[in-house]
Design a protein around this motif. Sequence first.
Motif, PDB file in Angstrom:
ATOM      1  N   ILE A   1       4.664  -9.088  -5.360  1.00  0.00           N
ATOM      2  CA  ILE A   1       3.438  -8.332  -5.645  1.00  0.00           C
ATOM      3  C   ILE A   1       3.778  -6.993  -6.294  1.00  0.00           C
ATOM      4  N   ILE A   2       4.797  -6.317  -5.787  1.00  0.00           N
ATOM      5  CA  ILE A   2       5.195  -5.024  -6.353  1.00  0.00           C
ATOM      6  C   ILE A   2       5.601  -5.178  -7.817  1.00  0.00           C
ATOM      7  N   GLU A   3       6.121  -6.338  -8.171  1.00  0.00           N
ATOM      8  CA  GLU A   3       6.506  -6.571  -9.570  1.00  0.00           C
ATOM      9  C   GLU A   3       5.295  -6.760 -10.487  1.00  0.00           C
TER      10      GLU A   3
ATOM     11  N   GLU B   1      -6.402   4.773   2.043  1.00  0.00           N
ATOM     12  CA  GLU B   1      -5.106   4.234   2.467  1.00  0.00           C
ATOM     13  C   GLU B   1      -4.492   3.244   1.473  1.00  0.00           C
ATOM     14  N   ARG B   2      -5.243   2.861   0.450  1.00  0.00           N
ATOM     15  CA  ARG B   2      -4.797   1.896  -0.568  1.00  0.00           C
ATOM     16  C   ARG B   2      -4.732   0.460  -0.055  1.00  0.00           C
ATOM     17  N   GLY B   3      -5.114   0.232   1.190  1.00  0.00           N
ATOM     18  CA  GLY B   3      -5.099  -1.122   1.729  1.00  0.00           C
ATOM     19  C   GLY B   3      -5.889  -1.222   3.013  1.00  0.00           C
ATOM     20  N   CYS B   4      -6.199  -2.453   3.418  1.00  0.00           N
ATOM     21  CA  CYS B   4      -6.854  -2.700   4.694  1.00  0.00           C
ATOM     22  C   CYS B   4      -6.558  -4.133   5.108  1.00  0.00           C
ATOM     23  N   LEU B   5      -6.866  -4.458   6.357  1.00  0.00           N
ATOM     24  CA  LEU B   5      -6.731  -5.812   6.885  1.00  0.00           C
ATOM     25  C   LEU B   5      -7.993  -6.104   7.689  1.00  0.00           C
TER      26      LEU B   5
ATOM     27  N   ALA C   1       0.830  -1.211   0.000  1.00  0.00           N
ATOM     28  CA  ALA C   1       0.000   0.000   0.000  1.00  0.00           C
ATOM     29  C   ALA C   1       0.861   1.255   0.000  1.00  0.00           C
ATOM     30  N   ALA C   2       1.988   1.209   0.725  1.00  0.00           N
ATOM     31  CA  ALA C   2       2.904   2.355   0.745  1.00  0.00           C
ATOM     32  C   ALA C   2       3.529   2.590  -0.627  1.00  0.00           C
ATOM     33  N   HIS C   3       3.653   1.525  -1.409  1.00  0.00           N
ATOM     34  CA  HIS C   3       4.148   1.658  -2.782  1.00  0.00           C
ATOM     35  C   HIS C   3       3.090   2.306  -3.678  1.00  0.00           C
ATOM     36  N   GLY C   4       1.831   2.289  -3.239  1.00  0.00           N
ATOM     37  CA  GLY C   4       0.757   2.916  -4.000  1.00  0.00           C
ATOM     38  C   GLY C   4      -0.184   1.959  -4.673  1.00  0.00           C
ATOM     39  N   MET C   5       0.072   0.655  -4.557  1.00  0.00           N
ATOM     40  CA  MET C   5      -0.799  -0.337  -5.176  1.00  0.00           C
ATOM     41  C   MET C   5      -1.996  -0.616  -4.279  1.00  0.00           C
ATOM     42  N   LEU C   6      -3.113  -1.003  -4.892  1.00  0.00           N
ATOM     43  CA  LEU C   6      -4.327  -1.310  -4.140  1.00  0.00           C
ATOM     44  C   LEU C   6      -4.252  -2.739  -3.619  1.00  0.00           C
ATOM     45  N   ILE C   7      -4.407  -2.924  -2.294  1.00  0.00           N
ATOM     46  CA  ILE C   7      -4.356  -4.269  -1.711  1.00  0.00           C
ATOM     47  C   ILE C   7      -5.369  -4.373  -0.569  1.00  0.00           C
TER      48      ILE C   7
ATOM     49  N   GLY D   1      10.855   3.292   6.980  1.00  0.00           N
ATOM     50  CA  GLY D   1       9.791   3.594   7.936  1.00  0.00           C
ATOM     51  C   GLY D   1       8.457   3.877   7.291  1.00  0.00           C
ATOM     52  N   ARG D   2       8.396   3.882   5.940  1.00  0.00           N
ATOM     53  CA  ARG D   2       7.130   4.177   5.267  1.00  0.00           C
ATOM     54  C   ARG D   2       6.094   3.081   5.501  1.00  0.00           C
ATOM     55  N   ALA D   3       6.544   1.839   5.640  1.00  0.00           N
ATOM     56  CA  ALA D   3       5.603   0.746   5.917  1.00  0.00           C
ATOM     57  C   ALA D   3       4.970   0.912   7.294  1.00  0.00           C
ATOM     58  N   LEU D   4       5.763   1.337   8.284  1.00  0.00           N
ATOM     59  CA  LEU D   4       5.234   1.562   9.627  1.00  0.00           C
ATOM     60  C   LEU D   4       4.209   2.690   9.622  1.00  0.00           C
ATOM     61  N   VAL D   5       4.521   3.780   8.922  1.00  0.00           N
ATOM     62  CA  VAL D   5       3.579   4.903   8.828  1.00  0.00           C
ATOM     63  C   VAL D   5       2.265   4.434   8.197  1.00  0.00           C
ATOM     64  N   LYS D   6       2.376   3.657   7.115  1.00  0.00           N
ATOM     65  CA  LYS D   6       1.173   3.174   6.431  1.00  0.00           C
ATOM     66  C   LYS D   6       0.365   2.242   7.334  1.00  0.00           C
TER      67      LYS D   6
END
Length: 510
Positions: A369-371, A234-238, A190-196, A392-397
């Motif tokens: 997945i990013i690929e 947020e481009r993602g959720c769990l 999600a931090a990369h910008g892809m929808l998940i 740290g971008r993954a932690l922020v996301k």
Amino acid sequence: MDTLKIRRVAIDTYHENVAYMNRECGIYRAEGFQALSKILISANGNKAVAVLNVVDDKEIVEPGQLGLSEQAFSQLNLEEGGLVTVNHAGPPKSMDAVRRKINGERLDQNDFDDITRDIADSRYSKMEMAAFLVATGQNNLDRDELLFLTRAMLNSGERMNWHEPLVADKHCIGGIPGNRTSMLVVPIVAAHGMLIPKTSSRAITSPAGTADTMEVLANVNLTPDQMLDIVREERGCLGWGGTARLAPVDDMLISVERPLGIDSQGQMVASILSKKLAAGSTHLIIDIPVGPTSKVRHMRQALALRKLFEFVGDRLNLHLEVMITDGRQPVGRGIGPVLEARDVMMVLNNDPNAPADLRQKSLQLAGRIIEFDPDVRGGQGYAIARDILESGRALVKMNDIIKAQGEKEIDLTAGELCYEVLADRDGYVVAIDNFQTAKIARIAGAPMDKKAGVDLLKKLGDKVEKGQPLYRIHAEFSADFKFAKDLARQDSGYLIGDDADQLLIPQIAF
């Protein structure tokens, strides 16, 4: 025509409509109903089929009432005290197809459509669903029948549409304790910008599902509308998949499948792919762990399963890739919701003491997945994922997703009752039983007791001395604590050998 008043009986019958009628009820006597027969309940155009239970206690249901379980009451959509008529309900017509399958015949798409429609409408009792599962279990479905079943399950409920060309997801077939990679993959991707948009399951026979572990940090009971809002932002959720009506037949079959211990490859493929397609996924990574105590124990079995996934995915326009991974031992250190959440947050915080195997596997999955991103060259995904994590971008996301879903008051301390399981000799850890360690964690109280579980201190290849702790059992209640200790004393799940090179199976290049 005689009518009965509806009474809501607060019993969760778990994906089965159940009705309760007093033995002294005039309709019961006049119509010749019998216990466990199926009845058709009608009122104001609404209808529901239910399995009848006969009661003798007027405190539960009076003679002029019809009691309904929570599931049946919800389906009928009436006010308590409303009037209904009751008639005999014959067996679903699609049971003819089930009987043909039991006799070895091949079913077509229409057969599977009819069966799943009847199951979704609660026309099947759990006994009839069990007959269907046994008839189609093991190797009783060819690959075309598997495609028909997957398509029928997919069409049994709602489908989400994200209106984007690339919607990513990942799924592990299970069987490996502590394997909470989704909680790391989602914020990285999600931090990369892809929808998940990740919809996950709760544990049924394991010590924790992704939804159980995420629930330590945030609300996971998201409605479809809430999911849409969160993912747009947020481009993602769990979230927990049970609150969205996605491939509902899958949930109904699982309610029978798990107690029976039925887990055939064909049904697993149909279950996973129907759920992912219903959730709107266009690109999917499947994780198949291989090991002597995992679901898939041999490489040839993994390769055959991969072919099944690829065959069905290709025909349903799902871009699917399979990763075969190391399933010889639990992933990470914690087994149980709080302990697994602790491991995830340690990795996100780039803690030097974070479990290296959980970090590495998550980066590999996220990288693949990013690929999927057409702007990313093949082979670059891992480095991009690692940079997102280390920066740290993954932690922020992840923190943004937690806040969007509804942050919990987070407490990552394990249960106070603690018992250390010690090595019985000097040597090296040459085998860890996934099934046994998971069973001990579950007996200790996981996942219902979030702080219960097993905290691993030694992994494969580690040197140990006699009397040194291999893992700790944590529990919140003394009875669970005692049972878990007794189970570990019978079989710790660890095998100590003389040489670290003498693992029970050869190293496999994953």
